[in-house]
Design a protein around this motif. Sequence first.
Motif, mmCIF file in Angstrom:
data_model
loop_
_atom_site.group_PDB
_atom_site.id
_atom_site.type_symbol
_atom_site.label_atom_id
_atom_site.label_comp_id
_atom_site.label_asym_id
_atom_site.label_seq_id
_atom_site.Cartn_x
_atom_site.Cartn_y
_atom_site.Cartn_z
ATOM 1 N N THR A 65 14.876 -10.050 19.670
ATOM 2 C CA THR A 65 15.344 -9.501 18.398
ATOM 3 C C THR A 65 16.828 -9.809 18.230
ATOM 4 O OG1 THR A 65 15.749 -7.376 19.477
ATOM 5 C CG2 THR A 65 13.643 -7.659 18.348
ATOM 6 N N LYS A 66 17.225 -10.024 16.975
ATOM 7 C CA LYS A 66 18.627 -10.324 16.710
ATOM 8 C C LYS A 66 19.503 -9.096 16.927
ATOM 9 C CE LYS A 66 17.132 -14.324 15.367
ATOM 10 N NZ LYS A 66 15.689 -14.124 15.592
ATOM 11 N N ASN A 67 18.936 -7.901 16.679
ATOM 12 C CA ASN A 67 19.671 -6.653 16.853
ATOM 13 C C ASN A 67 18.897 -5.781 17.847
ATOM 14 O OD1 ASN A 67 21.237 -4.267 16.503
ATOM 15 N ND2 ASN A 67 21.631 -4.774 14.367
ATOM 16 N N HIS A 68 18.651 -4.525 17.504
ATOM 17 C CA HIS A 68 17.898 -3.647 18.401
ATOM 18 C C HIS A 68 16.444 -4.110 18.511
ATOM 19 C CE1 HIS A 68 21.386 -1.262 17.785
ATOM 20 N NE2 HIS A 68 21.020 -0.706 16.646
ATOM 21 N N GLY A 69 15.803 -3.709 19.607
ATOM 22 C CA GLY A 69 14.371 -3.938 19.692
ATOM 23 C C GLY A 69 13.618 -2.989 18.781
ATOM 24 N N LEU A 70 13.843 -1.682 18.947
ATOM 25 C CA LEU A 70 13.172 -0.665 18.139
ATOM 26 C C LEU A 70 14.174 0.422 17.807
ATOM 27 C CD1 LEU A 70 10.586 0.593 16.918
ATOM 28 C CD2 LEU A 70 10.138 1.603 19.164
ATOM 29 N N LEU A 71 14.327 0.717 16.517
ATOM 30 C CA LEU A 71 15.233 1.748 16.033
ATOM 31 C C LEU A 71 14.430 2.856 15.371
ATOM 32 C CD1 LEU A 71 17.991 2.945 15.160
ATOM 33 C CD2 LEU A 71 17.907 1.413 13.171
ATOM 34 N N ILE A 72 14.601 4.092 15.861
ATOM 35 C CA ILE A 72 13.980 5.267 15.248
ATOM 36 C C ILE A 72 15.117 6.133 14.711
ATOM 37 C CG2 ILE A 72 12.508 7.269 15.623
ATOM 38 C CD1 ILE A 72 11.056 4.623 15.986
ATOM 39 N N GLU A 73 15.082 6.469 13.404
ATOM 40 C CA GLU A 73 16.232 7.142 12.818
ATOM 41 C C GLU A 73 15.839 8.033 11.643
ATOM 42 O OE1 GLU A 73 18.972 4.315 11.159
ATOM 43 O OE2 GLU A 73 17.393 3.227 10.063
ATOM 44 N N ASP A 74 16.864 8.681 11.069
ATOM 45 C CA ASP A 74 16.747 9.485 9.846
ATOM 46 C C ASP A 74 15.735 10.608 9.991
ATOM 47 O OD1 ASP A 74 18.655 7.898 8.774
ATOM 48 O OD2 ASP A 74 17.361 6.845 7.358
ATOM 49 N N HIS A 75 15.982 11.485 10.957
ATOM 50 C CA HIS A 75 15.190 12.707 11.124
ATOM 51 C C HIS A 75 13.714 12.428 11.404
ATOM 52 C CE1 HIS A 75 18.710 14.910 9.778
ATOM 53 N NE2 HIS A 75 18.786 14.099 8.730
ATOM 54 N N SER A 76 13.452 11.370 12.090
ATOM 55 C CA SER A 76 12.091 11.154 12.572
ATOM 56 C C SER A 76 11.772 12.207 13.628
ATOM 57 C CB SER A 76 11.943 9.745 13.159
ATOM 58 O OG SER A 76 12.100 8.766 12.150
ATOM 59 N N ALA A 94 14.815 -9.444 13.248
ATOM 60 C CA ALA A 94 16.145 -8.857 13.366
ATOM 61 C C ALA A 94 16.061 -7.513 14.062
ATOM 62 C CB ALA A 94 16.780 -8.701 11.981
ATOM 63 N N ILE A 95 15.109 -6.693 13.641
ATOM 64 C CA ILE A 95 14.981 -5.339 14.181
ATOM 65 C C ILE A 95 13.645 -4.767 13.727
ATOM 66 C CG2 ILE A 95 16.104 -4.242 12.183
ATOM 67 C CD1 ILE A 95 17.447 -2.318 14.102
ATOM 68 N N ILE A 96 13.066 -3.892 14.516
ATOM 69 C CA ILE A 96 11.886 -3.120 14.106
ATOM 70 C C ILE A 96 12.369 -1.690 13.934
ATOM 71 C CG2 ILE A 96 9.638 -2.248 14.799
ATOM 72 C CD1 ILE A 96 10.952 -5.636 15.990
ATOM 73 N N ARG A 97 12.203 -1.141 12.735
ATOM 74 C CA ARG A 97 12.820 0.137 12.387
ATOM 75 C C ARG A 97 11.766 1.133 11.925
ATOM 76 N NH1 ARG A 97 16.663 -1.351 8.702
ATOM 77 N NH2 ARG A 97 18.448 -0.934 10.072
ATOM 78 N N GLY A 98 11.848 2.368 12.464
ATOM 79 C CA GLY A 98 11.069 3.488 11.957
ATOM 80 C C GLY A 98 12.011 4.493 11.331
ATOM 81 N N ARG A 99 11.886 4.746 10.067
ATOM 82 C CA ARG A 99 12.819 5.597 9.336
ATOM 83 C C ARG A 99 12.085 6.778 8.728
ATOM 84 N NH1 ARG A 99 16.785 2.591 5.360
ATOM 85 N NH2 ARG A 99 17.947 2.389 7.327
ATOM 86 N N SER A 100 12.504 7.999 9.113
ATOM 87 C CA SER A 100 11.906 9.234 8.577
ATOM 88 C C SER A 100 10.391 9.236 8.785
ATOM 89 C CB SER A 100 12.244 9.394 7.085
ATOM 90 O OG SER A 100 13.634 9.447 6.893
ATOM 91 N N ILE A 101 9.959 8.991 10.008
ATOM 92 C CA ILE A 101 8.536 8.967 10.332
ATOM 93 C C ILE A 101 8.217 10.121 11.283
ATOM 94 C CG2 ILE A 101 8.358 6.489 9.949
ATOM 95 C CD1 ILE A 101 8.472 6.062 12.971
ATOM 96 N N THR A 102 6.977 10.581 11.265
ATOM 97 C CA THR A 102 6.564 11.691 12.125
ATOM 98 C C THR A 102 5.217 11.380 12.760
ATOM 99 O OG1 THR A 102 5.516 12.823 10.253
ATOM 100 C CG2 THR A 102 7.791 13.422 10.747
ATOM 101 N N ASN A 103 5.028 11.926 13.969
ATOM 102 C CA ASN A 103 3.754 11.815 14.674
ATOM 103 C C ASN A 103 3.284 10.373 14.816
ATOM 104 O OD1 ASN A 103 3.173 14.746 14.951
ATOM 105 N ND2 ASN A 103 3.152 14.638 12.709
ATOM 106 N N CYS A 104 4.193 9.485 15.162
ATOM 107 C CA CYS A 104 3.857 8.066 15.271
ATOM 108 C C CYS A 104 3.922 7.601 16.722
ATOM 109 C CB CYS A 104 4.799 7.231 14.406
ATOM 110 S SG CYS A 104 4.581 7.531 12.631
ATOM 111 N N ILE A 105 3.120 6.569 17.025
ATOM 112 C CA ILE A 105 3.023 6.059 18.392
ATOM 113 C C ILE A 105 3.207 4.549 18.393
ATOM 114 C CG2 ILE A 105 1.491 5.751 20.377
ATOM 115 C CD1 ILE A 105 0.102 8.340 19.597
ATOM 116 N N PHE A 106 4.053 4.060 19.300
ATOM 117 C CA PHE A 106 4.128 2.640 19.632
ATOM 118 C C PHE A 106 3.675 2.516 21.080
ATOM 119 C CE2 PHE A 106 7.212 3.512 16.363
ATOM 120 C CZ PHE A 106 7.120 2.439 15.493
ATOM 121 N N ASN A 107 2.546 1.850 21.303
ATOM 122 C CA ASN A 107 1.965 1.807 22.640
ATOM 123 C C ASN A 107 1.577 0.375 22.989
ATOM 124 O OD1 ASN A 107 0.868 2.473 25.089
ATOM 125 N ND2 ASN A 107 -0.761 3.757 24.291
#
Length: 556
Positions: free
Chosen positions: A122-133, A102-115
Motif C-alpha cells: 500500500t502507498k500509505n497505511h495498510g488498513l485505517l479504521i477511523e471516525d468513531h468506528s 493507496a489505503i484501505i479505509r473503514g470510516r464510521s463502521i460498526t460490527n465489522c470483521i476483516f479476517n
Amino acid sequence: MNLQSSDMVINIKAFGAKGDGETNDTKALQNALSFASSMPNITILFDEGIFLIDNFRGISSNTIIIGSQNTVIKPFSIPSQTIQISNVDNVKIYNLIFDGFAIIRGRSITNCIFNKCSFFNTKNHGLLIEDHSDKIQIRNCKFLNTGTLVTNVNAEGFGICINESTNITIKENELSNINGMSAIFIMNNSSGNILDNKIHDVVYRGIQFYNGTQTWYVKRNQIKRCGLNNTSGSGIGCNAIFTNLINSYIYCEENKIIDVVENGIEGYFKTICNNCIVNTGLNQSTNPTPSTEGIYAQAEIIDGNTIINAKTRAIAKIGTSISNMHITNNTIKGGDYGIYLNANGTTGNISNVLVANNNISNTLKEAIAIFITNKDSINNIKIENNNIFNTSSKMTSITRRGVEYIGVNGKNIVNNGSFSKWGVVPTGWTAANSIVTKVEEGNRYIPRITGNYYIGRIYQDIEPLYEKAIYSVIVKFKSNVQLRTEFIPYKADGSLDSANTISFRSYSFDANNYTREKYTFTNESYQKYRLQIGIYGTGTDEAVVSYIELTSYNKD
C-alpha cells in the motif's frame, strides 16, 4: 466461512467480472454491490484470480465478501486509489488480498470483521479504521510492505492505524516490512485489544499509542527486529512498544520482544508484566539513540519480566517525578545497570516506590541505582529481598545522590530492605546463642531475638569488592539493652582476628520504641570481615531485641 447465515450467495463473475489480471472489473463489482444493497444478508463470492478495480465503494450493511485463498484485488488504472467502506454495520470481509492500493479505509463502521485478508504494497497505511468506528475485528490478516510512497513517516505508512474508534480487536495478524513509524498505530481516544500478533522486520517501531485517553490490553505479541533495516542514521523511534499517554490505561503483558535498535517498552503504562525482552540497543554505530533500555517507563506495576542484554539499563525511569511504582519479581541479565531510577532537577522527587524480589546478574555497573538531586523529596521507598550476583564491575547496589548510600552489595546472592519481610532471620544472616521467634506487631510480623548478653548475636560475612571499600550497616531496633555492632576481620588462615575488631555501641535504646542507627568504617586492606550485631547487656540475664530494618552494604 458458513454461508447458511446469508439469505443469498452471488458470484462476482455472474456480473461480468473476469479476474484475469487484464480486464477492468470495476463495473462488474459495482453492479454486484448495487444488487447487494437491495438484498438483506447477502454474500458476494470472489473466485481465484486477479481482479483489477478502480472503485470499491458502495458496500452496504449486512454484506459478506469472501475470496478464495488466491483472490487478489489490484487497482486497474489509478495507483493512488483508496478502498473505502463507510457508514455501514455488520460487514464481513474474508480471504481477499489487497495489493497496491493507496489505503484501505473503514470510516464510521460498526460490527465489522476483516479476517484472513492481506494488505500488500500500500502507498500509505495498510488498513485505517477511523471516525468513531466500533466493535471491529482485524484477525489473521497479513500486512506487508506498507507505506511504499510515504513522505512523512510519523503520519503515513502504518500497517494498521486506529483513529478515534472503540472496542477494536487486533488479533493473530502478521505485520512486516512496515515503512511508517509504527506497524500498529493507535490514536485519539481509542480502545481495544492487541493480542497474539507477529510483528517483525519493521523500519521503526512495533506498536504505538498517541494522543487522547485510551484503554488497551497489549498481550502475547511477538515483536522482532525493529529498526534493523532503518537507513535514516538514527535509531530514535525504533522500539517495540511506545506510548506518550500519561492518563491512559495501557496494560502490557506477556509480550516477547527480540532485537530492537532502541528500547523494548517505553512510556506510561498501568502494568508491564511477564514480558520477555532480549537484545535492545542494537546497531548503535549506524543508528545511535540515547535510549537503549529494556523497559524505559513509568508504570504502577513492573512485575515478572525477563530482560536479557539490554544495552544500558534493563529497567529505567528518568524524570522530575517518579512515584507509585512497584518493580518486583523481574529477572535481569546483563547490561550496564539492572534497575535505574533518576529523579533529576532541583525539584525532583521519588515517592511510593517498591523494588523487591528481583534477580539481577551480570551487570557491568550498578545492579540497582536510585539517584535524586533533591534529598528532601524522598518518601516511602522500599528496596528489599533482591538477589544480586555475578556482576563483573563496580557493584554499588543502591545509591542516592546527595543523600546516603543504602542497600546491599556482594558477588553472592544478597538481601536488603525491611527485615520484617523475612519472617525470622533474613537470608545471609546467622543467629548464634539466641532464640529467634516471629511475633505479631500491629499488622506485621517481626523477628525477636532473645539471648544472654555478650553472647546472643546475628552475623554475616562480607566479601571485599574493592581494594578500598566503605562497609556500612543500618539497624532499626527496639531493645531493653544496648547493641554492639562489630566488624571483625578474618586472618589469612580463615580464623577471626578478634583483637582488631572495629566496634560500635548503641548508647540510645528503648524497649518500647524503635531506634535507627548507622555505622560505617573504611576497609583499606581488601580484607574479608564478619559483620556481627550482638547484645551488649548491662547485667540482665535476658535481652530481647526486635528488628524492623537490617541493611548492610559496601561501596568504593
